[in-house]
Design a protein around this motif. Structure first.
Motif, PDB file in Angstrom:
ATOM      1  N   PRO A  77      54.191   6.703  -4.241  1.00  0.00           N
ATOM      2  CA  PRO A  77      55.445   5.977  -4.009  1.00  0.00           C
ATOM      3  C   PRO A  77      55.961   6.126  -2.584  1.00  0.00           C
ATOM      4  O   PRO A  77      56.647   5.241  -2.077  1.00  0.00           O
ATOM      5  N   PHE A  78      55.618   7.234  -1.934  1.00  0.00           N
ATOM      6  CA  PHE A  78      56.031   7.436  -0.544  1.00  0.00           C
ATOM      7  C   PHE A  78      55.401   6.364   0.347  1.00  0.00           C
ATOM      8  O   PHE A  78      56.061   5.786   1.220  1.00  0.00           O
ATOM      9  N   HIS A  79      54.111   6.075   0.136  1.00  0.00           N
ATOM     10  CA  HIS A  79      53.429   5.060   0.927  1.00  0.00           C
ATOM     11  C   HIS A  79      53.988   3.670   0.675  1.00  0.00           C
ATOM     12  O   HIS A  79      54.080   2.837   1.592  1.00  0.00           O
ATOM     13  N   ILE A  80      54.363   3.394  -0.570  1.00  0.00           N
ATOM     14  CA  ILE A  80      54.934   2.085  -0.898  1.00  0.00           C
ATOM     15  C   ILE A  80      56.250   1.881  -0.157  1.00  0.00           C
ATOM     16  O   ILE A  80      56.510   0.812   0.414  1.00  0.00           O
ATOM     17  N   ASP A  81      57.091   2.919  -0.133  1.00  0.00           N
ATOM     18  CA  ASP A  81      58.361   2.807   0.597  1.00  0.00           C
ATOM     19  C   ASP A  81      58.129   2.726   2.104  1.00  0.00           C
ATOM     20  O   ASP A  81      58.872   2.046   2.820  1.00  0.00           O
ATOM     21  N   LEU A  82      57.097   3.425   2.603  1.00  0.00           N
ATOM     22  CA  LEU A  82      56.734   3.288   4.018  1.00  0.00           C
ATOM     23  C   LEU A  82      56.416   1.829   4.344  1.00  0.00           C
ATOM     24  O   LEU A  82      56.878   1.287   5.354  1.00  0.00           O
ATOM     25  N   MET A  83      55.620   1.198   3.492  1.00  0.00           N
ATOM     26  CA  MET A  83      55.222  -0.188   3.712  1.00  0.00           C
ATOM     27  C   MET A  83      56.424  -1.117   3.708  1.00  0.00           C
ATOM     28  O   MET A  83      56.477  -2.081   4.485  1.00  0.00           O
ATOM     29  N   ARG A  84      57.381  -0.845   2.847  1.00  0.00           N
ATOM     30  CA  ARG A  84      58.595  -1.677   2.816  1.00  0.00           C
ATOM     31  C   ARG A  84      59.347  -1.588   4.138  1.00  0.00           C
ATOM     32  O   ARG A  84      59.841  -2.588   4.652  1.00  0.00           O
ATOM     33  N   GLY A  85      59.433  -0.376   4.679  1.00  0.00           N
ATOM     34  CA  GLY A  85      60.083  -0.213   5.971  1.00  0.00           C
ATOM     35  C   GLY A  85      59.320  -0.901   7.080  1.00  0.00           C
ATOM     36  O   GLY A  85      59.911  -1.556   7.947  1.00  0.00           O
ATOM     37  N   VAL A  86      57.995  -0.777   7.074  1.00  0.00           N
ATOM     38  CA  VAL A  86      57.155  -1.432   8.081  1.00  0.00           C
ATOM     39  C   VAL A  86      57.322  -2.946   7.992  1.00  0.00           C
ATOM     40  O   VAL A  86      57.487  -3.630   9.012  1.00  0.00           O
ATOM     41  N   SER A  87      57.281  -3.478   6.777  1.00  0.00           N
ATOM     42  CA  SER A  87      57.385  -4.929   6.588  1.00  0.00           C
ATOM     43  C   SER A  87      58.700  -5.470   7.124  1.00  0.00           C
ATOM     44  O   SER A  87      58.733  -6.500   7.803  1.00  0.00           O
ATOM     45  N   SER A  88      59.808  -4.770   6.836  1.00  0.00           N
ATOM     46  CA  SER A  88      61.119  -5.253   7.296  1.00  0.00           C
ATOM     47  C   SER A  88      61.218  -5.248   8.813  1.00  0.00           C
ATOM     48  O   SER A  88      61.911  -6.087   9.402  1.00  0.00           O
ATOM     49  N   ALA A  89      60.511  -4.305   9.473  1.00  0.00           N
ATOM     50  CA  ALA A  89      60.558  -4.246  10.937  1.00  0.00           C
ATOM     51  C   ALA A  89      59.615  -5.260  11.583  1.00  0.00           C
ATOM     52  O   ALA A  89      59.865  -5.719  12.706  1.00  0.00           O
ATOM     53  N   GLN A 284      63.407   9.606   3.679  1.00  0.00           N
ATOM     54  CA  GLN A 284      63.696   8.288   4.249  1.00  0.00           C
ATOM     55  C   GLN A 284      62.427   7.571   4.737  1.00  0.00           C
ATOM     56  O   GLN A 284      62.304   7.223   5.922  1.00  0.00           O
ATOM     57  N   PRO A 285      61.468   7.350   3.834  1.00  0.00           N
ATOM     58  CA  PRO A 285      60.214   6.713   4.247  1.00  0.00           C
ATOM     59  C   PRO A 285      60.393   5.301   4.809  1.00  0.00           C
ATOM     60  O   PRO A 285      59.632   4.897   5.686  1.00  0.00           O
ATOM     61  N   ARG A 286      61.389   4.565   4.326  1.00  0.00           N
ATOM     62  CA  ARG A 286      61.585   3.215   4.879  1.00  0.00           C
ATOM     63  C   ARG A 286      61.994   3.290   6.342  1.00  0.00           C
ATOM     64  O   ARG A 286      61.544   2.487   7.157  1.00  0.00           O
ATOM     65  N   GLU A 287      62.864   4.250   6.653  1.00  0.00           N
ATOM     66  CA  GLU A 287      63.261   4.405   8.053  1.00  0.00           C
ATOM     67  C   GLU A 287      62.099   4.927   8.891  1.00  0.00           C
ATOM     68  O   GLU A 287      61.943   4.554  10.055  1.00  0.00           O
ATOM     69  N   LEU A 288      61.263   5.782   8.308  1.00  0.00           N
ATOM     70  CA  LEU A 288      60.050   6.223   8.998  1.00  0.00           C
ATOM     71  C   LEU A 288      59.173   5.025   9.350  1.00  0.00           C
ATOM     72  O   LEU A 288      58.634   4.931  10.459  1.00  0.00           O
ATOM     73  N   GLY A 289      59.012   4.096   8.384  1.00  0.00           N
ATOM     74  CA  GLY A 289      58.203   2.904   8.632  1.00  0.00           C
ATOM     75  C   GLY A 289      58.784   2.028   9.713  1.00  0.00           C
ATOM     76  O   GLY A 289      58.060   1.530  10.585  1.00  0.00           O
ATOM     77  N   ARG A 290      60.100   1.831   9.669  1.00  0.00           N
ATOM     78  CA  ARG A 290      60.746   1.000  10.694  1.00  0.00           C
ATOM     79  C   ARG A 290      60.626   1.635  12.073  1.00  0.00           C
ATOM     80  O   ARG A 290      60.347   0.950  13.067  1.00  0.00           O
ATOM     81  N   GLU A 291      60.825   2.951  12.147  1.00  0.00           N
ATOM     82  CA  GLU A 291      60.734   3.633  13.432  1.00  0.00           C
ATOM     83  C   GLU A 291      59.308   3.617  13.969  1.00  0.00           C
ATOM     84  O   GLU A 291      59.091   3.520  15.186  1.00  0.00           O
ATOM     85  N   ALA A 292      58.326   3.696  13.071  1.00  0.00           N
ATOM     86  CA  ALA A 292      56.933   3.634  13.499  1.00  0.00           C
ATOM     87  C   ALA A 292      56.628   2.305  14.170  1.00  0.00           C
ATOM     88  O   ALA A 292      55.908   2.254  15.180  1.00  0.00           O
ATOM     89  N   VAL A 293      57.181   1.211  13.644  1.00  0.00           N
ATOM     90  CA  VAL A 293      56.990  -0.111  14.257  1.00  0.00           C
ATOM     91  C   VAL A 293      57.667  -0.169  15.616  1.00  0.00           C
ATOM     92  O   VAL A 293      57.104  -0.676  16.594  1.00  0.00           O
ATOM     93  N   ARG A 294      58.887   0.363  15.693  1.00  0.00           N
ATOM     94  CA  ARG A 294      59.583   0.368  16.989  1.00  0.00           C
ATOM     95  C   ARG A 294      58.779   1.137  18.029  1.00  0.00           C
ATOM     96  O   ARG A 294      58.687   0.723  19.192  1.00  0.00           O
ATOM     97  N   LEU A 295      58.205   2.256  17.615  1.00  0.00           N
ATOM     98  CA  LEU A 295      57.405   3.066  18.522  1.00  0.00           C
ATOM     99  C   LEU A 295      56.124   2.333  18.929  1.00  0.00           C
ATOM    100  O   LEU A 295      55.677   2.421  20.082  1.00  0.00           O
TER     101      LEU A 295
END
Length: 311
Positions: A77-89, A284-295
């Motif tokens: 589930p952690f990876h799924i939430d990561l993907m959601r954050g990545v997708s939104s970014a 906060q995996p979604r925020e991790l995903g969004r920040e990864a895209v910003r980086l």
């Protein structure tokens, strides 16, 4: 569907001029650029970002590289939430996701190579950190753009985004001790633990040492290991910290027969359904995903840490 040819015709210019204007080419006058952009908006024109990028030899896709995963393994589930954050970014950037996941490192590397050679993917997010990883070695060798979600373990200047997992482990232990007045909580980690597990374990041990308590770290040796057997051997255990959600899920049936307080390291919906405990750290995996895209699209920034929350 409105095309660039339609926009050029309405504006009374060539297709190349219309294209340059929509891409803010300074060779086109500001007046002409604004005129063509207004026509495009009114007509509902949507640029073909895929075609645009492919003309430059790259795709508008970001490769998501998962850790080696057996075909029968449950989704994390952690990876799924990561993907959601990545997708939104990625959506505002007009990029899409493509996933590389395989049961062996050899197959995973082949998938990544195929992404680069056939699909022209040049941007990657690596969903794990591992020492002597052949995947990140390949990305480095080929000068590809990538960000690791996790703390790199090799001496390479790889860009990464992560939580402070040592602090998370320490605070989780403090909360478990304080809330339930415990003296012998144990920390459980998987076979060949990942770096984030080792860091959380380190935080647990630091807290136990500061409290003058003896820590017990149980590292699984085989898939047949039983929680019941562990608790029979260490009967003084009065609480449990699980290094990862999937590890908790694995032993959830055995836990239902006991009344031990537990602490987990995520706040996924799955954890909410499986335990009534308020002992969870939201990474906060979604925020991790969004920040990864910003980086990923800001090469000047080397790394970033995302704060966790206690629930």
């Amino acid at each position: 569907m409105v095309t660039i040819k339609d926009i050029a015709k309405q504006a009374g210019v060539s297709v190349s001029t219309a294209s340059r204007a929509l891409n803010d080419n300074p060779r086109i006058s500001k007046e002409t650029r604004e005129k063509i952009k207004k026509i495009a908006v009114a007509a509902g024109y949507q640029p073909n970002y895929t075609a645009r990028n492919l003309t430059r030899g790259v795709s508008n896709m970001v490769g998501l590289i998962f850790p080696v995963t057996e075909d029968t393994a449950p989704a994390n589930p952690f990876h799924i939430d990561l993907m959601r954050g990545v997708s939104s970014a990625l959506q505002p950037l007009h990029y899409e996701m493509v996933v590389a996941i395989a049961p062996t490192q050899e197959e995973l590397l082949e998938e990544v190579r195929s992404m680069v050679d056939q699909s022209k993917v040049h941007n990657f997010l690596v969903f794990y950190a591992m020492k002597n990883d052949p995947i990140t070695a390949y990305l480095r060798k080929n000068d590809l753009n990538f960000v690791i979600i996790g703390h790199p373990t090799d001496h390479h200047p790889d860009r990464f985004v992560d939580n402070d997992n040592v602090a998370a482990g320490k605070i989780a232990t403090e909360q478990l001790l304080k809330t339930h007045q415990l003296s012998h909580p144990a920390f459980l980690e998987s076979t060949n633990p990942w770096m984030f597990e080792r860091e959380r374990s380190k935080g647990y041990e630091e807290c136990m040492q500061e409290q003058g308590l003896k820590g017990i770290v149980w590292q699984l040796e085989t898939n047949a290991d039983s929680l019941d057997n562990f608790l029979e051997e260490y009967s003084e255990t009065d609480g449990l910290l699980f290094s990862d959600d999937l590890l908790f899920v694995r032993f959830s049936n055995e836990l239902q027969r006991r009344s031990l307080p537990v602490f987990c390291f995520n706040n996924s919906r799955l954890m909410g359904m499986l335990t009534n405990s308020d002992g969870r750290i939201d990474l906060q995996p979604r925020e991790l995903g969004r920040e990864a895209v910003r980086l990923l699209f800001n090469p000047k920034k080397q790394h970033s840490y995302i704060a966790f929350k206690i629930n």
